[in-house]
Enzyme design. Sequence first.
Site, mmCIF file in Angstrom:
data_model
loop_
_atom_site.group_PDB
_atom_site.id
_atom_site.type_symbol
_atom_site.label_atom_id
_atom_site.label_comp_id
_atom_site.label_asym_id
_atom_site.label_seq_id
_atom_site.Cartn_x
_atom_site.Cartn_y
_atom_site.Cartn_z
ATOM 1 N N THR A 1 30.427 35.890 51.743
ATOM 2 C CA THR A 1 31.765 36.216 52.243
ATOM 3 C C THR A 1 32.889 35.743 51.318
ATOM 4 O OG1 THR A 1 31.583 34.183 53.520
ATOM 5 C CG2 THR A 1 31.143 36.240 54.697
ATOM 6 N N CYS B 1 33.774 28.539 35.070
ATOM 7 C CA CYS B 1 34.383 29.790 34.576
ATOM 8 C C CYS B 1 35.169 29.601 33.275
ATOM 9 C CB CYS B 1 35.240 30.425 35.659
ATOM 10 S SG CYS B 1 36.160 29.257 36.655
ATOM 11 N N GLU C 1 37.850 19.708 36.841
ATOM 12 C CA GLU C 1 37.734 20.811 35.886
ATOM 13 C C GLU C 1 37.630 20.319 34.436
ATOM 14 O OE1 GLU C 1 37.393 23.603 37.333
ATOM 15 O OE2 GLU C 1 37.735 25.177 35.866
ATOM 16 N N HIS D 1 41.266 33.606 33.053
ATOM 17 C CA HIS D 1 41.626 32.284 32.539
ATOM 18 C C HIS D 1 41.960 32.390 31.042
ATOM 19 C CE1 HIS D 1 40.451 30.767 36.306
ATOM 20 N NE2 HIS D 1 39.316 30.154 36.008
ATOM 21 N N ASN E 1 37.544 35.175 35.109
ATOM 22 C CA ASN E 1 36.828 34.091 35.799
ATOM 23 C C ASN E 1 35.879 34.587 36.873
ATOM 24 O OD1 ASN E 1 39.623 34.604 36.848
ATOM 25 N ND2 ASN E 1 38.857 33.421 38.587
#
Length: 372
Positions: A12, A149, A202, A242, A327
């Site tokens: 989802t 990503c 990140e 990105h 990404n």
Amino acid sequence: MNSLRVGVLGATGIVGQQIIHRLRAHPWFRVTALAASERSAGKRYTDAAPWRIAEPIPKEIGALQIQTLNEEMDCDFVLSALDCSVAGDAEENFARRGTPVISNSSSHRMEPDVPLLIPEVNPDHIALVDAQRARRGFKSGFIVTNPNCSATGLALALKPIDDAIGIEAVSVVTMQALSGAGYPGVSSLDAADNVIPYIAAEEDKLETEPRKILGKLHGELIEPAGFRISAQCHRVPVSDGHLEAVSLKLRSKVSPEDVTEALREFRGEPQRLGLPSAPANPIEVREERDRPQPRLDRDAGGGMAVVVGRIRRCLVFDIRFVLLSHNLVRGAAGGAILNAELLAHAGYIVPRTVAAPSHNRAENFRPTLTHS
Ligand code: NAP
């Protein structure tokens, strides 16, 4: 070869939706089972997913009932787009029960026996699957992950430069799209008219993952690439794509033209094998002084190509450039599907027999492969 049935975990979410969308006419794979949280389980997909793709939900998928992560799924392997809060245990359980898992989540990426795979960069790392199975007692199951990503775009661009010239150090500053945070993601009041100079965990991923991906496989261990990476990550009000500003210290003095040529000529195993999701050119170089741009360039190669531009001398390091990578496509759904294609081609994913809940049986979804 029979067609392979795919279960989507986290179906989802924004990455799960992209997986379903990208598999709607895939020559090898067919989505036959879906799972998400207890909030969605028991509902038809069409009623549970906040669909965010212009084309409609494929008809046969909309009618599928979403399962919980504990149920057996009618599939030959799963593509996981689970939130990392649950992915670790859930993916391990699927692999232990005999299902190959190709994951987008960060949970298993840095485990030494888990391939962190970009098919153009380190296809040989899939040999770790054998060591993983032996060490963890998995029989037909295993876990393979794709990178973060931003790390995906960076590792793809570094690969030909490291091979041809040698890299000593990397500085990277990212400008990352809102969809990188999932759905609904960053609040509009935080995102609009703003740049957020922090994305949790990140920078650590960007400083470690490319070194594993570009590392050398010695027996059952990967020796990380020797260069250092310094990363600064920012969330910007862009929907998808990105952008990364990269500066490199290299082992020898080369011209921007040498770097351009190495990037432009780069091809990998997916291109050689003609895998269905492989872009013709994994790296596209743009000459214009104001490219790449997210809105104009994120769909290059169907979203699977990394676009590099502004290749020039760096006054502090040696060479600098800007790269762009989609990404949700190369950095997530498309990358995971390409990983699955390589693993299927190599014989690691094969048809299997499972007892599935009757409401989701997939006899109707078994075409013959048109591509081998
Ligand atoms: P998302 O939109 O927030 O979707 C998360 C998915 O995980 C949903 O399907 C959700 O189901 C499910 N989920 C959440 N909690 C769960 C639970 N307790 N049990 C079972 N399922 C649960 O996130 P996303 O952006 O698609 O990201 C999915 C994964 O891919 C994450 O691990 C992320 O780090 C990684 N990733 C994302 C990107 C990107 O650009 N977005 C890129 C690379 C990797 P419900 O709808 O039922 O809550």
